[in-house]
Design a protein around this motif. Structure first.
Motif, PDB file in Angstrom:
ATOM      1  N   LYS A   1       8.380   1.946  11.065  1.00 20.04           N
ATOM      2  CA  LYS A   1       7.276   1.165  10.488  1.00 20.04           C
ATOM      3  C   LYS A   1       6.950   1.685   9.085  1.00 20.04           C
ATOM      4  O   LYS A   1       6.818   0.915   8.126  1.00 20.04           O
ATOM      5  N   VAL A   2       6.869   3.009   8.963  1.00 18.64           N
ATOM      6  CA  VAL A   2       6.498   3.620   7.685  1.00 18.64           C
ATOM      7  C   VAL A   2       7.630   3.472   6.662  1.00 18.64           C
ATOM      8  O   VAL A   2       7.396   3.104   5.505  1.00 18.64           O
ATOM      9  N   LEU A   3       8.858   3.709   7.096  1.00 20.61           N
ATOM     10  CA  LEU A   3       9.991   3.586   6.170  1.00 20.61           C
ATOM     11  C   LEU A   3      10.100   2.148   5.650  1.00 20.61           C
ATOM     12  O   LEU A   3      10.329   1.919   4.454  1.00 20.61           O
ATOM     13  N   ALA A   4       9.909   1.186   6.536  1.00 21.29           N
ATOM     14  CA  ALA A   4       9.986  -0.227   6.113  1.00 21.29           C
ATOM     15  C   ALA A   4       8.929  -0.523   5.048  1.00 21.29           C
ATOM     16  O   ALA A   4       9.190  -1.265   4.094  1.00 21.29           O
ATOM     17  N   ALA A   5       7.751   0.074   5.183  1.00 19.81           N
ATOM     18  CA  ALA A   5       6.687  -0.152   4.196  1.00 19.81           C
ATOM     19  C   ALA A   5       7.065   0.482   2.852  1.00 19.81           C
ATOM     20  O   ALA A   5       6.776  -0.075   1.788  1.00 19.81           O
ATOM     21  N   PHE A   6       7.711   1.633   2.888  1.00 20.37           N
ATOM     22  CA  PHE A   6       8.182   2.265   1.640  1.00 20.37           C
ATOM     23  C   PHE A   6       9.177   1.357   0.926  1.00 20.37           C
ATOM     24  O   PHE A   6       9.118   1.158  -0.279  1.00 20.37           O
ATOM     25  N   ILE A   7      10.096   0.794   1.710  1.00 17.31           N
ATOM     26  CA  ILE A   7      11.146  -0.039   1.124  1.00 17.31           C
ATOM     27  C   ILE A   7      10.549  -1.342   0.589  1.00 17.31           C
ATOM     28  O   ILE A   7      10.838  -1.759  -0.525  1.00 17.31           O
ATOM     29  N   LYS A   8       9.658  -1.953   1.375  1.00 22.11           N
ATOM     30  CA  LYS A   8       9.012  -3.198   0.940  1.00 22.11           C
ATOM     31  C   LYS A   8       8.266  -3.000  -0.378  1.00 22.11           C
ATOM     32  O   LYS A   8       8.274  -3.868  -1.251  1.00 22.11           O
ATOM     33  N   ASN A   9       7.620  -1.858  -0.517  1.00 25.29           N
ATOM     34  CA  ASN A   9       6.821  -1.598  -1.724  1.00 25.29           C
ATOM     35  C   ASN A   9       7.642  -1.018  -2.880  1.00 25.29           C
ATOM     36  O   ASN A   9       7.090  -0.664  -3.910  1.00 25.29           O
ATOM     37  N   ARG A  10       8.961  -0.927  -2.686  1.00 26.47           N
ATOM     38  CA  ARG A  10       9.873  -0.437  -3.730  1.00 26.47           C
ATOM     39  C   ARG A  10       9.363   0.866  -4.356  1.00 26.47           C
ATOM     40  O   ARG A  10       9.249   0.989  -5.585  1.00 26.47           O
ATOM     41  N   VAL A  11       9.055   1.831  -3.512  1.00 25.89           N
ATOM     42  CA  VAL A  11       8.615   3.139  -4.010  1.00 25.89           C
ATOM     43  C   VAL A  11       9.755   3.739  -4.830  1.00 25.89           C
ATOM     44  O   VAL A  11      10.911   3.720  -4.400  1.00 25.89           O
ATOM     45  N   ASP A  12       9.442   4.199  -6.042  1.00 21.68           N
ATOM     46  CA  ASP A  12      10.470   4.836  -6.863  1.00 21.68           C
ATOM     47  C   ASP A  12       9.889   6.060  -7.562  1.00 21.68           C
ATOM     48  O   ASP A  12       8.693   6.333  -7.463  1.00 21.68           O
ATOM     49  N   GLU A  13      10.767   6.772  -8.286  1.00 25.67           N
ATOM     50  CA  GLU A  13      10.383   8.064  -8.827  1.00 25.67           C
ATOM     51  C   GLU A  13       9.225   7.958  -9.823  1.00 25.67           C
ATOM     52  O   GLU A  13       8.409   8.883  -9.926  1.00 25.67           O
ATOM     53  N   THR A  14       9.127   6.851 -10.529  1.00 24.64           N
ATOM     54  CA  THR A  14       8.046   6.740 -11.527  1.00 24.64           C
ATOM     55  C   THR A  14       6.676   6.658 -10.854  1.00 24.64           C
ATOM     56  O   THR A  14       5.655   6.900 -11.489  1.00 24.64           O
ATOM     57  N   ASP A  15       6.656   6.337  -9.563  1.00 26.27           N
ATOM     58  CA  ASP A  15       5.379   6.325  -8.834  1.00 26.27           C
ATOM     59  C   ASP A  15       4.795   7.727  -8.686  1.00 26.27           C
ATOM     60  O   ASP A  15       3.625   7.887  -8.355  1.00 26.27           O
ATOM     61  N   PHE A  16       5.663   8.742  -8.891  1.00 30.15           N
ATOM     62  CA  PHE A  16       5.187  10.126  -8.761  1.00 30.15           C
ATOM     63  C   PHE A  16       4.555  10.636 -10.053  1.00 30.15           C
ATOM     64  O   PHE A  16       4.065  11.767 -10.096  1.00 30.15           O
ATOM     65  N   ASN A  17       4.589   9.817 -11.112  1.00 40.37           N
ATOM     66  CA  ASN A  17       3.954  10.230 -12.375  1.00 40.37           C
ATOM     67  C   ASN A  17       2.462  10.427 -12.176  1.00 40.37           C
ATOM     68  O   ASN A  17       1.869   9.884 -11.249  1.00 40.37           O
ATOM     69  N   THR A  18       1.862  11.182 -13.089  1.00 43.98           N
ATOM     70  CA  THR A  18       0.446  11.493 -12.919  1.00 43.98           C
ATOM     71  C   THR A  18      -0.396  10.758 -13.958  1.00 43.98           C
ATOM     72  O   THR A  18       0.131  10.180 -14.907  1.00 43.98           O
ATOM     73  N   SER A  19      -1.694  10.734 -13.747  1.00 39.03           N
ATOM     74  CA  SER A  19      -2.605  10.181 -14.751  1.00 39.03           C
ATOM     75  C   SER A  19      -3.760  11.147 -14.940  1.00 39.03           C
ATOM     76  O   SER A  19      -4.047  11.977 -14.075  1.00 39.03           O
ATOM     77  N   THR A  20      -4.405  11.024 -16.099  1.00 34.46           N
ATOM     78  CA  THR A  20      -5.579  11.852 -16.402  1.00 34.46           C
ATOM     79  C   THR A  20      -6.715  10.915 -16.825  1.00 34.46           C
ATOM     80  O   THR A  20      -6.523   9.699 -16.885  1.00 34.46           O
TER      81      THR A  20
END
Ligand code: PLP
Length: 425
Positions: free
Chosen positions: A39-58
């Motif tokens: 269930k969780v993996l499918a949600a990751f794939i559906k939402n196209r999680v990629d490396e740029t999502d790990f960027n930070t904000s201030t």
């Protein structure tokens, strides 16, 4: 036999037996874990999680793509319209539940709690029994609290709930899924579904909110899949997967989550801002690991139930009962046992193993409390931990473990300590 730890033949023997007879239950947990992991993996794939999502904000953190994606990911996992998940900005489970209550309830509204007395830390949020009067509790703002207890056989009092919910001022029906630190059973998602059905039938304005702490991923369904309008919980329990360093989450109906966002920041701003300060990756990774970690915690609890039942103590739930949270309560009958258990458990912790826990006068308790915790994250209770107030019924409440093998060893060391002190045979 362990090459690394001193464990007597007696405890080794009992542990093997305990594990053996629980094998079917452990297999059942694997099935739940596998379902939830997909269930969780499918949600990751559906939402196209990629490396740029790990960027930070201030600063304001506008357009933090990772933060926005985390909210969508969580909503998908709960099959909900909308969600908020934050490290730090939501400081704990209690804070998250409080933000939900203040976000939704207005003066004159009734909050109807239908699973008995809620978790201790929520009492001051509600202003229960005059607690924290004047500090800005819900009661100070004119929100009315009513309660319906569970029946003697620990079921929802459905007729009383339906009757109570008919009052048009009832804006929220509140359910605590986990037993918390009581001896009552945890509540199944299907039972929650029955309450939702009854409440929604008689009151269109009433929403059902579930305190989901300790419950998430213990079943293949979540309360939002059976009609609950809102769930909320902590990230240093199940949902953070042992990786999120702090935080909380909310998922549910879009209009409600929006109001909660306005309370989290301010009306007008909502969830449009909030710097993530480098935590996105930890939260993504924690959510990804959560189904597995919850499975490991459940297995550890099942092993503990089986072993301490063999030794001769009352445990709840029993090793072969269906579980709806990760907590195991073991009634150890006296102070010496509680102290030996907690001190033994501590010896198997990866962090602070050399510390000897002692009973202390904890604020808010009417007796001394002894706790065992040796965690990578302060206060984390998805990591193996235990609490025991030194009073009747002399029960220790234990939960968590990042992996079954170390959890099992921790439990064995707790039993070993009792055995070494001549407290058990
Ligand atoms: C832990 C817990 C809370 C509060 O969470 P904290 O992170 O400790 O503030 C609320 N309700 C239940 C059922 C819990 O188990």
């Amino acid at each position: 036999m362990s090459e690394f730890f001193e464990i007597s033949n007696r405890i080794e023997e009992l542990s093997e037996k305990a594990l053996d007879r629980a094998s079917q239950q452990l297999e059942k947990i694997d099935k739940i874990t596998e379902y939830n992991q997909q269930k969780v993996l499918a949600a990751f794939i559906k939402n196209r999680v990629d490396e740029t999502d790990f960027n930070t904000s201030t600063g304001y953190g506008y357009s933090d793509k990772g933060r926005e994606k985390l909210d969508c990911l969580l909503a998908d996992i709960f099959k909900a319209d909308s969600a908020i998940i934050r490290a730090g900005a939501l400081a704990s489970g209690t804070h998250t539940l409080g933000v939900c209550l203040f976000g939704i309830l207005r003066p004159g509204d009734i909050m109807l709690c239908v699973s008995g007395t809620p978790y201790d830390t929520i009492h001051s949020v509600i202003g229960l029994d005059g607690k924290n009067k004047g500090d800005g509790t819900l009661a100070d703002f004119g929100v009315i609290y009513n309660q319906i207890d569970l029946t003697k056989d620990e079921k929802f009092d459905l007729d009383a709930i339906e009757n109570g919910a008919k009052n048009p001022n009832v804006r929220m029906v509140y359910i605590q899924r986990s037993r918390g630190y009581e001896l009552r059973h945890s509540i199944s998602v299907d039972e929650i579904g029955e309450v939702c059905e009854r409440v929604h039938r008689v009151n269109k304005r009433a929403i059902v909110m579930v305190d989901n702490c300790y419950g998430v991923f213990t079943e293949t369904k979540e309360p939002t899949e059976v009609g609950a309008d809102l769930v909320a919980g902590s990230l240093i329990k199940n949902m953070g997967g042992g990786i999120a360093p702090s935080g909380g989450y909310v998922a549910g109906r879009e209009d409600l989550v929006r109001l909660i966002g306005y309370r989290l920041t301010t009306p007008g701003l909502g969830t449009e801002l909030g710097a993530t300060l480098g935590q996105n990756r930890n939260i993504f990774m924690g959510i990804f690991n959560a189904p597995h970690i919850v499975g490991e915690a459940l297995k550890t609890a099942i092993f503990a139930a089986s072993l301490f039942d063999l030794i001769g103590f009352n445990v709840t739930p029993k090793f072969d009962e269906t579980r709806h949270d990760i907590i195991e309560a073991i009634c150890l009958e006296n102070e010496d046992n509680l102290i030996a258990f907690c001190q033994g458990l501590q010896k198997g912790a990866p962090v602070d193993s050399y510390v000897v826990p002692e009973p202390w006068d904890m604020p808010g308790y009417d007796s001394k409390v002894i706790m065992s915790a040796g965690a990578f994250t302060g206060g984390s209770s998805i990591e193996l931990s235990a609490d025991a107030p030194l009073r009747e019924p002399f029960a220790v409440w234990m939960q968590g473990s990042l992996n079954f093998h170390s959890g099992k060893l921790g439990i064995m060391l707790a039993a070993e300590e009792m055995y070494k002190r001549g407290l058990i045979k």
